[in-house]
Design an enzyme around this catalytic site. Structure first.
Site, PDB file in Angstrom:
ATOM      1  CE  LYS A  12      -0.781   1.807   3.693  1.00  0.00           C
ATOM      2  NZ  LYS A  12      -0.037   2.863   4.473  1.00  0.00           N
ATOM      3  CG  ASP A 140      -3.948   1.728   7.152  1.00  0.00           C
ATOM      4  OD1 ASP A 140      -4.732   2.687   7.297  1.00  0.00           O
ATOM      5  OD2 ASP A 140      -2.715   1.842   7.180  1.00  0.00           O
TER       6      ASP A 140
END
Length: 292
Positions: A12, A140
Site C-alpha cells: 500500500k 487500514d
C-alpha cells in the site's frame, strides 16, 4: 472444489497523507490517497482441519512472537467466527515486504487473507460484509481489501474508489529500519504540528504533478525527527535524474519515487541497490483500477 489458493497482498502506498484532526479517543483523522503495487507478500491457503500459519520469505525472521498473534491468523479466526463456521486452513505467508514500513504490510496481509478464505471456504460474502470484519482488525485493513486506488477519510472507515488516469514507474525504498507508527505520531504531537484543513473537493489526481502541487505527507517531518534514515532516503530519491516526485509513504520509513515508465524505475532501482546494498528496493507500477 478449490482446495488451494494463492493471493497477493500488494504494498500500500500513501500517495498523500493529510492529518486533519484528532478524535477524543486519541485516533487521528486523515485524508489519504491509497494506491497499490502489483507485487507484494504472497499468501497460500489450503484446506485443512485446523487453522495454522507458517511464515516464510525474506522478512520472516522479523516475526518472533506467536503465530496466533499475527494479523493473518486473527483475520482467519474473525472470518470463521463471522460466518459461523469451524473451517480450518493451512496458511503460508511469504513475507516479501518489510514490516513496520508504512506500506500496509500486516493490514494488506489480513485483507488478502479475508479475500482468499472467502473464496477457499466458498462463503460468498460480499465485500461490504468483509469490510466490517476488516475494520475490526485495523484502520487500514478495509481499504486494503481492494486493489483499486481509494480516497480514505476519517480513521480509515470512509472509502471512495478512484481510477488513476495515469501510469508511471515507481521505486520503493526502505533503509532497513523498522519505524513505529505510534512513535511517529508522538513526534508529530510533540512538534506541535498543525492539522491540515480538509480538502475542499476531491482532486481528480490526473497526474503526478497534481500530487506534487496540491498534497504532501504531513508525517514526513515527524518521521525524520524519529528516524534520520528517512531523510537520507528522501534526499537520495530527490537527487535522481528523471524523478517526478519523491515522498514518504504512511508513517515511514519506506519512501517512494515516480518515474516516467516502469523500465526507467527498474533501471533506477538497480542503481540504488548497487549504491546502498543494505536498503530494500523494489521497482513496480501502481494498479490504476481494480483487478478484482
Amino acid at each position: 472444489m478449490v482446495d488451494s489458493i494463492t493471493v497477493i497482498a500488494p504494498a500500500k502506498v500513501n500517495l498523500f497523507l493529510h492529518i486533519t484532526g484528532r478524535r477524543d479517543d486519541g485516533y487521528h483523522l486523515l485524508e489519504s490517497l491509497f494506491a497499490f503495487t502489483r507485487q507484494g507478500d504472497e499468501i497460500t491457503l489450503k484446506v485443512a482441519p485446523e487453522l495454522s500459519l507458517e511464515i516464510t520469505g525474506p522478512f520472516s525472521s522479523k516475526f518472533t512472537g506467536n503465530a496466533r498473534d499475527n494479523l493473518v491468523f486473527k483475520a482467519a479466526l474473525a472470518l470463521a467466527q463471522a460466518a459461523g463456521i469451524g473451517a480450518g486452513a493451512e496458511i503460508t505467508l511469504k513475507k516479501n515486504l518489510p514490516i513496520a514500513a508504512g506500506i500496509g504490510g500486516g493490514s494488506a496481509d489480513a485483507a488478502a487473507t479475508l479475500r482468499g478464505l472467502n473464496e477457499l471456504w466458498r462463503l460468498g460474502l460480499p465485500f461490504t460484509e468483509l469490510e466490517a470484519i476488516a475494520y475490526g482488525l485495523g484502520a487500514d485493513v478495509p481499504a486494503c481489501l481492494y486493489d483499486t486506488p481509494q480516497f480514505v477519510e476519517g480513521v480509515g472507515e470512509k472509502l471512495t474508489p478512484l481510477t488513476l488516469s495515469w501510469q508511471a514507474g515507481i521505486v520503493l525504498v526502505n533503509p532497513g529500519v523498522m519505524l513505529s507508527t505510534p512513535a511517529v505520531f508522538k513526534a508529530f504531537k510533540e512538534a506541535g504540528s498543525h492539522f491540515d484543513a480538509p480538502l475542499a473537493c476531491m482532486e481528480p489526481w490526473t497526474s503526478v504533478l497534481a500530487l506534487t502541487e496540491h498534497s504532501q505527507n504531513s508525517l514526513e517531518r515527524a518521521a525524520v525527527s524519529a528516524c534520520a534514515e528517512v531523510d537520507e532516503v528522501l534526499q537520495a530519491l530527490k537527487g535522481l535524474e528523471g524523478v517526478q516526485l519523491a515522498r514518504m509513504s504512511g508513517s515511514g520509513a519506506t519512501c517512494f519515487a515516480f518515474f516516467e515508465t516502469k523500465g526507467v524505475a527498474e533501471h533506477v532501482a538497480q542503481a540504488i541497490k548497487n549504491k546502498h546494498p543494505g536498503w530494500w528496493v523494489m521497482a513496480d507500477e501502481l494498479l490504476t483500477e481494480s483487478t478484482l
